[in-house]
Design a protein around this motif. Structure first.
Motif, PDB file in Angstrom:
ATOM      1  N   TYR A  76     -10.233   3.759 -13.117  1.00  0.00           N
ATOM      2  CA  TYR A  76      -9.781   5.070 -13.565  1.00  0.00           C
ATOM      3  C   TYR A  76      -8.359   4.955 -14.121  1.00  0.00           C
ATOM      4  O   TYR A  76      -7.500   4.312 -13.515  1.00  0.00           O
ATOM      5  CB  TYR A  76      -9.820   6.035 -12.377  1.00  0.00           C
ATOM      6  N   MET A  86      -1.110  -3.464  -9.121  1.00  0.00           N
ATOM      7  CA  MET A  86      -1.773  -2.418  -8.334  1.00  0.00           C
ATOM      8  C   MET A  86      -3.268  -2.387  -8.627  1.00  0.00           C
ATOM      9  O   MET A  86      -4.065  -1.999  -7.777  1.00  0.00           O
ATOM     10  CB  MET A  86      -1.170  -1.053  -8.650  1.00  0.00           C
ATOM     11  N   LEU A 135      -3.120   9.476  -6.725  1.00  0.00           N
ATOM     12  CA  LEU A 135      -4.475   9.704  -7.246  1.00  0.00           C
ATOM     13  C   LEU A 135      -5.136   8.387  -7.628  1.00  0.00           C
ATOM     14  O   LEU A 135      -6.328   8.178  -7.392  1.00  0.00           O
ATOM     15  CB  LEU A 135      -4.367  10.609  -8.470  1.00  0.00           C
ATOM     16  N   TYR A 136      -4.346   7.510  -8.228  1.00  0.00           N
ATOM     17  CA  TYR A 136      -4.893   6.221  -8.628  1.00  0.00           C
ATOM     18  C   TYR A 136      -5.295   5.402  -7.405  1.00  0.00           C
ATOM     19  O   TYR A 136      -6.366   4.781  -7.387  1.00  0.00           O
ATOM     20  CB  TYR A 136      -3.867   5.466  -9.478  1.00  0.00           C
ATOM     21  N   LYS A 174       0.831  -1.200   0.000  1.00  0.00           N
ATOM     22  CA  LYS A 174       0.000   0.000   0.000  1.00  0.00           C
ATOM     23  C   LYS A 174       0.877   1.265   0.000  1.00  0.00           C
ATOM     24  O   LYS A 174       0.594   2.221  -0.721  1.00  0.00           O
ATOM     25  CB  LYS A 174      -0.908  -0.008   1.224  1.00  0.00           C
ATOM     26  N   ALA A 221       2.912   5.933  -2.825  1.00  0.00           N
ATOM     27  CA  ALA A 221       4.088   6.721  -3.210  1.00  0.00           C
ATOM     28  C   ALA A 221       4.181   6.833  -4.725  1.00  0.00           C
ATOM     29  O   ALA A 221       4.568   7.872  -5.252  1.00  0.00           O
ATOM     30  CB  ALA A 221       5.356   6.084  -2.647  1.00  0.00           C
ATOM     31  N   PHE A 222       3.801   5.781  -5.445  1.00  0.00           N
ATOM     32  CA  PHE A 222       3.934   5.786  -6.902  1.00  0.00           C
ATOM     33  C   PHE A 222       2.829   6.600  -7.564  1.00  0.00           C
ATOM     34  O   PHE A 222       3.092   7.422  -8.445  1.00  0.00           O
ATOM     35  CB  PHE A 222       3.895   4.347  -7.426  1.00  0.00           C
ATOM     36  N   ASN A 223       1.597   6.404  -7.132  1.00  0.00           N
ATOM     37  CA  ASN A 223       0.483   7.019  -7.853  1.00  0.00           C
ATOM     38  C   ASN A 223      -0.676   7.251  -6.896  1.00  0.00           C
ATOM     39  O   ASN A 223      -1.604   6.456  -6.804  1.00  0.00           O
ATOM     40  CB  ASN A 223       0.063   6.073  -8.988  1.00  0.00           C
ATOM     41  N   GLN A 241      -6.253   6.501  -4.684  1.00  0.00           N
ATOM     42  CA  GLN A 241      -7.502   7.096  -4.197  1.00  0.00           C
ATOM     43  C   GLN A 241      -8.682   6.592  -5.026  1.00  0.00           C
ATOM     44  O   GLN A 241      -9.749   6.311  -4.488  1.00  0.00           O
ATOM     45  CB  GLN A 241      -7.366   8.613  -4.306  1.00  0.00           C
ATOM     46  N   SER A 242      -8.477   6.479  -6.344  1.00  0.00           N
ATOM     47  CA  SER A 242      -9.577   6.030  -7.203  1.00  0.00           C
ATOM     48  C   SER A 242      -9.951   4.580  -6.911  1.00  0.00           C
ATOM     49  O   SER A 242     -11.044   4.139  -7.218  1.00  0.00           O
ATOM     50  CB  SER A 242      -9.201   6.199  -8.679  1.00  0.00           C
ATOM     51  N   LEU A 243      -9.010   3.813  -6.318  1.00  0.00           N
ATOM     52  CA  LEU A 243      -9.321   2.433  -5.964  1.00  0.00           C
ATOM     53  C   LEU A 243     -10.130   2.363  -4.674  1.00  0.00           C
ATOM     54  O   LEU A 243     -10.564   1.289  -4.271  1.00  0.00           O
ATOM     55  CB  LEU A 243      -8.034   1.632  -5.765  1.00  0.00           C
ATOM     56  N   GLY A 244     -10.300   3.513  -4.029  1.00  0.00           N
ATOM     57  CA  GLY A 244     -11.042   3.517  -2.778  1.00  0.00           C
ATOM     58  C   GLY A 244     -10.172   3.202  -1.577  1.00  0.00           C
ATOM     59  O   GLY A 244     -10.672   2.921  -0.492  1.00  0.00           O
ATOM     60  N   ILE A 245      -8.857   3.242  -1.773  1.00  0.00           N
ATOM     61  CA  ILE A 245      -7.951   2.992  -0.647  1.00  0.00           C
ATOM     62  C   ILE A 245      -7.950   4.213   0.266  1.00  0.00           C
ATOM     63  O   ILE A 245      -7.952   5.351  -0.200  1.00  0.00           O
ATOM     64  CB  ILE A 245      -6.542   2.682  -1.180  1.00  0.00           C
ATOM     65  N   LEU A 256     -11.909  12.568  -6.949  1.00  0.00           N
ATOM     66  CA  LEU A 256     -10.511  12.901  -6.705  1.00  0.00           C
ATOM     67  C   LEU A 256     -10.321  14.396  -6.501  1.00  0.00           C
ATOM     68  O   LEU A 256      -9.288  14.841  -6.026  1.00  0.00           O
ATOM     69  CB  LEU A 256      -9.639  12.420  -7.869  1.00  0.00           C
ATOM     70  N   MET A 305     -14.777  10.853 -10.206  1.00  0.00           N
ATOM     71  CA  MET A 305     -14.133   9.818  -9.398  1.00  0.00           C
ATOM     72  C   MET A 305     -13.887  10.272  -7.951  1.00  0.00           C
ATOM     73  O   MET A 305     -13.259   9.558  -7.179  1.00  0.00           O
ATOM     74  CB  MET A 305     -12.781   9.432 -10.009  1.00  0.00           C
ATOM     75  N   ARG A 318     -17.111   1.134  -6.328  1.00  0.00           N
ATOM     76  CA  ARG A 318     -15.677   1.252  -6.570  1.00  0.00           C
ATOM     77  C   ARG A 318     -15.121   0.109  -7.400  1.00  0.00           C
ATOM     78  O   ARG A 318     -14.334   0.295  -8.307  1.00  0.00           O
ATOM     79  CB  ARG A 318     -14.924   1.219  -5.232  1.00  0.00           C
ATOM     80  N   PHE A 320      10.368   5.867 -10.933  1.00  0.00           N
ATOM     81  CA  PHE A 320      10.097   5.144  -9.687  1.00  0.00           C
ATOM     82  C   PHE A 320      10.608   3.703  -9.807  1.00  0.00           C
ATOM     83  O   PHE A 320      10.399   3.054 -10.835  1.00  0.00           O
ATOM     84  CB  PHE A 320       8.594   5.146  -9.439  1.00  0.00           C
ATOM     85  N   VAL A 361       2.602  10.448 -13.039  1.00  0.00           N
ATOM     86  CA  VAL A 361       3.506   9.706 -12.159  1.00  0.00           C
ATOM     87  C   VAL A 361       4.953   9.902 -12.582  1.00  0.00           C
ATOM     88  O   VAL A 361       5.249  10.331 -13.699  1.00  0.00           O
ATOM     89  CB  VAL A 361       3.197   8.191 -12.147  1.00  0.00           C
ATOM     90  N   ARG A 412       3.837   1.560  -1.204  1.00  0.00           N
ATOM     91  CA  ARG A 412       4.440   1.726  -2.516  1.00  0.00           C
ATOM     92  C   ARG A 412       3.423   2.270  -3.518  1.00  0.00           C
ATOM     93  O   ARG A 412       3.720   3.165  -4.306  1.00  0.00           O
ATOM     94  CB  ARG A 412       4.992   0.391  -3.008  1.00  0.00           C
ATOM     95  N   LEU A 413       2.209   1.725  -3.453  1.00  0.00           N
ATOM     96  CA  LEU A 413       1.152   2.183  -4.361  1.00  0.00           C
ATOM     97  C   LEU A 413       0.899   3.688  -4.180  1.00  0.00           C
ATOM     98  O   LEU A 413       0.811   4.431  -5.156  1.00  0.00           O
ATOM     99  CB  LEU A 413      -0.116   1.382  -4.079  1.00  0.00           C
TER     100      LEU A 413
END
Lengths: 449, 265
Positions: free
Chosen positions: B83, B104, A187-188, A178, A183-185, A190-194, B59, B57, B78, B94, B90, A180-181
């Protein structure tokens, strides 16, 4: 200073031996604690580094200072848990201010960081000088948290440090994916609902904890380097985040090992600066020696490329000489070669010798002579050069000089498959734009016509 | 509060308002998208296309309005909504490889500390194969070309196994091979009855690649099937005027906080 002269006596060696015989149980404790801290700080600092929020650790360390002082003022005790709670509280206040300011005012994040950092540090220093003017017990050594002093740590301090760093390492292992996810992206994620806010809070908490337990060892001022330098160095060694974190942890532990020993042998030496200096040395070493990304390796590759280019150019020159003599001879004198490719005789000799070592040319009465393998290689290179020239001539609006210059470079990297592709797209593969014949793909015979 | 038909639209946006500080970005946007269609969001630079997607979304914050996915709020849907952010969002330096990025896409289903299972890995592998990126699975993402990066992002969304895909400029700056791969992916997804909404910038291809168009320029200019709405008039309305009066007045309204005063009446 007087401690230092005392230790200049020959018993430094004795002291060092006794350290490694683990005779001094306290020294062993300090060693264990700092190894753990080195690892924990490096690992959690890596995530701040990856999220491009490197300076947050610095700000949080400075923000801890007033908390430590206030806790001391309230309880008149230096119990590690009290110090820890005080530092944690004020670091967190600092963290929320840094987070809140850019969101709700026109202040940008970097300015918010700088303002909070200096304000809290100033506040801490004020409280520190106030305490030093007071008539209370235990106040000596409070100023050590500015630069860190391993020798001044108690067993209780170290036990707390060990708990906290083990906790940090466990949580990072647990939440690695989590973190890493995010840190990498972000916004994405967030879009997954995390639940970003939750993980970011955990991350902030871990950084604050690492900073706070590191204060006595490394000090407020230098904590940031302990969080970030291991990652900066480890990033040069690998492209896999797990490996990078492992290496960062090892580098952190190594610097802890070096600095606590120095601090043990010379108790007047502050541990923090030594830790940072040894980290910097490790970083420079990584910068120089790391595979692929290291400067030495890159210089070496550059050198190899230069040699390759020079030798391939030489082969092409020999082919041109063959062409001039209508392929009757493959032996040429140094003077003939030099007439077509101007370079000092000594360099020419070196390159020819290297080609000879690879069996592409050999000595002969007139000077040097292309072997069969050498001739094949030379026609292949000439073919690539001329194919590319023809291609550019058809496809791009360039002068013949520009075309030649381009082809000089491209011929060294063109692959067989790419040459075939070019061939398929060209209308004629007989001659190049200068009217020279393009050698056939299977350059077996000496007669190219 | 709204009548719920048997199968509610994949996306229904009602009265959506978004702003950046006091600047209105989108005003009174309402539309519904039918299932199983490819939909393009089209408009000039700065028209609020990406903002619309992000607002849908969750965001970016909405000023006002409501977005429903299959008749329900996003939180309930969800797992069926994927998305695809813009590639530039990004850091491609990385330290991570292609497979881990695609995995992911499975993290929406994984709790706290859970790691991807064998099944998750199989799904991610299939997504990579679908986008012809299988041979790149162990590559560092820093070594990919722009088109390959885009395909990695699409594979990641595909691994979510969603029914609705919201994509931000998937065709921007990609090579021919990637463009073909995306078109192929659209066909596959449509055949499965899935819905795709894309921010799109190329008017030359919009009629060819999409079934539906939303013309956006700070408000919704037109929405409907390509044949009906891809007209000279709509193009002119979207790309011609800058709607300065509308924007000025909306900004003045935000500054005066009139909209809030009204709500309390």
């Amino acid at each position: 200073m007087q401690d230092f002269t005392l230790l200049n006596q020959p018993d430094v060696w004795e002291l060092w031996l006794s350290f490694w015989r683990f005779e001094d149980i306290n020294a062993l404790w300090v060693l264990m604690g700092s190894l753990l801290l080195g690892m924990g700080a490096a690992v959690i600092g890596s995530f701040a580094f990856l999220r491009k929020r490197s300076l947050i650790g610095d700000a949080l360390a400075h923000a801890a200072l007033p908390g430590v002082m206030t806790a001391f003022l309230l309880f008149h005790s230096r119990d590690p848990w009290i110090m820890f709670s005080g530092a944690l509280a004020s670091s967190f206040i600092g963290f929320f201010i840094i987070d809140w300011l850019p969101k709700h005012t026109k202040i940008k994040p970097d300015a918010a960081l700088a303002i909070t950092l200096s304000f809290f540090f100033a506040l801490g220093l004020m409280l520190l000088s106030y305490i030093q003017g007071l008539e209370v017990e235990n106040k000596s050594g409070l100023d050590k948290i500015l630069f860190g002093q391993a020798a001044a740590m108690t067993q209780d301090d170290i036990r707390l440090l060990a708990y906290v760093t083990v906790f940090i390492l466990l949580v990072v292992t647990l939440f690695f994916h989590k973190f890493r996810l995010i840190a990498f992206n972000r916004l994405y994620a967030q879009s997954l609902g995390i639940n970003i806010a939750f993980y970011e809070l955990v991350l902030a908490l871990l950084i604050v904890m690492a900073v706070v337990v590191g204060l006595q060892l490394v000090g407020v001022v230098l904590m940031a380097a302990v969080l970030l330098t291991p990652m900066a160095a480890a990033r040069l060694w690998s492209d896999n985040l797990k490996t990078i974190l492992l290496i960062a942890g090892l580098l952190g532990a190594l610097s802890a090992l070096i600095s606590t020993q120095i601090s043990y042998l010379a108790p007047a030496m502050p541990t923090g600066p030594w830790m940072v200096v040894s980290l910097a040395i490790l970083f420079v070493a990584s910068l120089l020696f790391a595979p692929q990304k290291g400067l030495l390796q890159r210089a070496w590759q550059q050198r190899r490329l230069r040699h390759k280019v020079a030798e391939e150019n030489l082969l092409r020159t020999l082919y041109k000489l063959c062409e001039r003599g209508d392929f009757h001879t493959r032996s040429f004198s140094l003077a003939e070669i030099q007439a077509l490719r101007a370079m000092p005789v000594s360099r020419l000799q070196i390159h020819l010798q290297r080609l000879a070592k690879n069996g592409l040319v050999s000595h002969c009465p007139q000077g040097w002579c292309l072997t069969d393998a050498g001739f094949e290689q030379a026609s292949l290179l000439t073919r690539r050069h001329r194919l590319w020239e023809s291609y550019l001539n058809e496809r791009a609006d360039l002068t013949p000089e520009q075309i030649h210059l381009q082809a000089e470079r491209i011929e060294h990297i063109l692959t067989d498959e790419q040459s075939r592709q070019i061939e398929a797209e060209l209308s004629s593969t007989q001659t190049d734009p200068h009217g020279q014949p393009i050698p056939a793909a299977t350059a077996k015979s000496g007669d190219a016509r | 509060m709204k009548n719920t038909p048997l199968s509610p639209a994949p996306v229904a946006v009602r009265n959506l308002n978004m702003r950046y500080h006091h600047k209105p970005v989108l005003t009174d946007v309402s539309f519904e998208i039918p299932a199983g269609k490819t939909v393009a969001i089209v408009g000039p630079n700065g028209a609020g296309k990406s903002t619309l997607l992000k607002g849908m979304m969750g965001l970016l914050p909405l000023m006002e309005g409501e977005v429903r996915f299959f008749g329900e709020p996003l939180a309930q849907k969800r797992l069926v909504t994927a998305y695809v952010p813009q590639r530039e969002e990004v850091d491609w330096d990385f330290p991570i490889d292609v497979m881990d990025v695609v995995l992911m896409g499975r993290h929406g289903q994984l709790r706290l500390w859970q790691r991807p299972s064998r099944e998750d890995i199989a799904i991610a592998e299939q997504a990579l194969k679908d986008l012809h990126m299988w041979e790149f699975r162990d590559r560092q993402i820093s070594q990919l070309s722009g088109g390959q990066q885009q395909r990695v992002f699409l594979a990641r969304a595909l691994a979510q196994q969603a029914s609705l895909y919201l994509m931000d400029e998937p065709f921007a700056g990609v090579d021919v091979a990637t463009e073909k791969a995306i078109i192929e992916l659209f066909k596959q997804l449509k055949a499965q009855g899935k819905t795709i909404v894309c921010v799109h910038h190329d008017l030359n291809t919009v009629g060819e690649y999409f079934d539906w168009i939303l013309f956006v320029n700070a408000r919704l200019v037109a929405a409907g099937p390509v044949k009906e709405v891809l007209t000279q008039e709509n193009l002119h309305k979207t790309y011609g005027g800058r709607l300065s009066l509308l924007n000025e007045l909306t900004e003045a309204m935000y500054r005066s906080r009139l909209n809030q005063a009204h709500e309390h009446d």
